[in-house]
Structure formats: structure tokens, C-alpha cells
Write a protein that holds these residues in place. Structure first.
Motif, PDB file in Angstrom:
ATOM      1  N   GLY A  32       0.816  -1.213   0.000  1.00  0.00           N
ATOM      2  CA  GLY A  32       0.000   0.000   0.000  1.00  0.00           C
ATOM      3  C   GLY A  32       0.850   1.262   0.000  1.00  0.00           C
ATOM      4  O   GLY A  32       0.532   2.229  -0.706  1.00  0.00           O
ATOM      5  N   LEU A  33       1.928   1.252   0.776  1.00  0.00           N
ATOM      6  CA  LEU A  33       2.828   2.417   0.763  1.00  0.00           C
ATOM      7  C   LEU A  33       3.497   2.592  -0.596  1.00  0.00           C
ATOM      8  O   LEU A  33       3.672   3.722  -1.067  1.00  0.00           O
ATOM      9  CB  LEU A  33       3.892   2.269   1.846  1.00  0.00           C
ATOM     10  N   ALA A  34       3.866   1.483  -1.228  1.00  0.00           N
ATOM     11  CA  ALA A  34       4.478   1.572  -2.560  1.00  0.00           C
ATOM     12  C   ALA A  34       3.478   2.129  -3.571  1.00  0.00           C
ATOM     13  O   ALA A  34       3.842   2.948  -4.423  1.00  0.00           O
ATOM     14  CB  ALA A  34       4.976   0.200  -2.996  1.00  0.00           C
ATOM     15  N   ARG A  35       2.231   1.688  -3.485  1.00  0.00           N
ATOM     16  CA  ARG A  35       1.201   2.229  -4.387  1.00  0.00           C
ATOM     17  C   ARG A  35       0.986   3.725  -4.132  1.00  0.00           C
ATOM     18  O   ARG A  35       0.801   4.499  -5.068  1.00  0.00           O
ATOM     19  CB  ARG A  35      -0.108   1.485  -4.199  1.00  0.00           C
ATOM     20  N   HIS A  36       1.008   4.111  -2.872  1.00  0.00           N
ATOM     21  CA  HIS A  36       0.837   5.524  -2.519  1.00  0.00           C
ATOM     22  C   HIS A  36       1.968   6.355  -3.116  1.00  0.00           C
ATOM     23  O   HIS A  36       1.726   7.395  -3.726  1.00  0.00           O
ATOM     24  CB  HIS A  36       0.795   5.675  -0.999  1.00  0.00           C
ATOM     25  N   GLU A  37       3.197   5.887  -2.945  1.00  0.00           N
ATOM     26  CA  GLU A  37       4.342   6.627  -3.486  1.00  0.00           C
ATOM     27  C   GLU A  37       4.322   6.652  -5.010  1.00  0.00           C
ATOM     28  O   GLU A  37       4.641   7.666  -5.616  1.00  0.00           O
ATOM     29  CB  GLU A  37       5.642   6.008  -2.977  1.00  0.00           C
ATOM     30  N   GLY A  38       3.953   5.525  -5.630  1.00  0.00           N
ATOM     31  CA  GLY A  38       3.883   5.486  -7.090  1.00  0.00           C
ATOM     32  C   GLY A  38       2.819   6.408  -7.644  1.00  0.00           C
ATOM     33  O   GLY A  38       3.044   7.106  -8.633  1.00  0.00           O
ATOM     34  N   ALA A  39       1.665   6.432  -7.016  1.00  0.00           N
ATOM     35  CA  ALA A  39       0.587   7.310  -7.478  1.00  0.00           C
ATOM     36  C   ALA A  39       0.940   8.769  -7.251  1.00  0.00           C
ATOM     37  O   ALA A  39       0.606   9.631  -8.066  1.00  0.00           O
ATOM     38  CB  ALA A  39      -0.716   6.964  -6.761  1.00  0.00           C
ATOM     39  N   ARG A  40       1.633   9.035  -6.134  1.00  0.00           N
ATOM     40  CA  ARG A  40       2.026  10.418  -5.859  1.00  0.00           C
ATOM     41  C   ARG A  40       3.092  10.897  -6.845  1.00  0.00           C
ATOM     42  O   ARG A  40       3.084  12.059  -7.269  1.00  0.00           O
ATOM     43  CB  ARG A  40       2.543  10.539  -4.426  1.00  0.00           C
ATOM     44  N   ALA A  41       3.997   9.999  -7.223  1.00  0.00           N
ATOM     45  CA  ALA A  41       5.044  10.374  -8.179  1.00  0.00           C
ATOM     46  C   ALA A  41       4.464  10.625  -9.570  1.00  0.00           C
ATOM     47  O   ALA A  41       4.970  11.475 -10.308  1.00  0.00           O
ATOM     48  CB  ALA A  41       6.104   9.280  -8.246  1.00  0.00           C
TER      49      ALA A  41
END
Length: 77
Positions: A32-41
Motif C-alpha cells: 500500500g505504501l508503494a502504491r501511494h508513493e507510485g501514485a504520488r510520483a
């Protein structure tokens, strides 16, 4: 001295199952954190879902740890 092998096997099986479950939930939190960072980037607006997923997973892991500590420490009974 006699051992209740059935009870020992049950404790071992439950311990293994809970350990695997906590590791899997923690891995979902990291995902979930990786998805959050990917979507934010990428500038995508769906980063809140990944952050909420991570928060719920880490909260579940913390609850299991606190419950285990409460079972072990006799002052909490």
C-alpha cells in the motif's frame, strides 16, 4: 513427566498460522505504501487508497503485537 503432544502441536500450529498472517498483512501494508508513493510520483489522485490500505494493515499488525504482549505480561491481567 508427561507431555500433552496434542496441545503442543496445537500451540505450534496456531503460532505458525498467526506468524504467517501477520507477515502477509505487513507485506500488504508495504504494498500500500508503494502504491501511494507510485501514485504520488505520477501525479495521480488515487494515492489516498494506498495510504489507507497501509494504515489499516499496520494498525492490524500493531493490534496483534499488543494483544500478544497483553497475554504474556501478567500485570495486564
Amino acid at each position: 513427566m508427561s507431555l500433552d503432544w496434542t496441545a503442543l502441536g496445537q500451540v505450534a500450529a496456531v503460532s505458525l498460522a498467526v506468524t504467517v498472517a501477520v507477515v502477509a498483512v505487513f507485506a500488504l501494508g508495504v504494498l500500500g505504501l508503494a502504491r501511494h508513493e507510485g501514485a504520488r510520483a505520477e501525479g495521480d489522485g488515487t494515492s489516498a487508497f494506498g495510504f489507507a490500505q497501509a494504515g489499516l494493515c499496520f494498525l492490524a499488525c500493531a493490534a496483534v503485537v499488543v494483544y500478544g504482549i497483553c497475554l504474556i505480561v501478567p500485570q495486564f491481567h
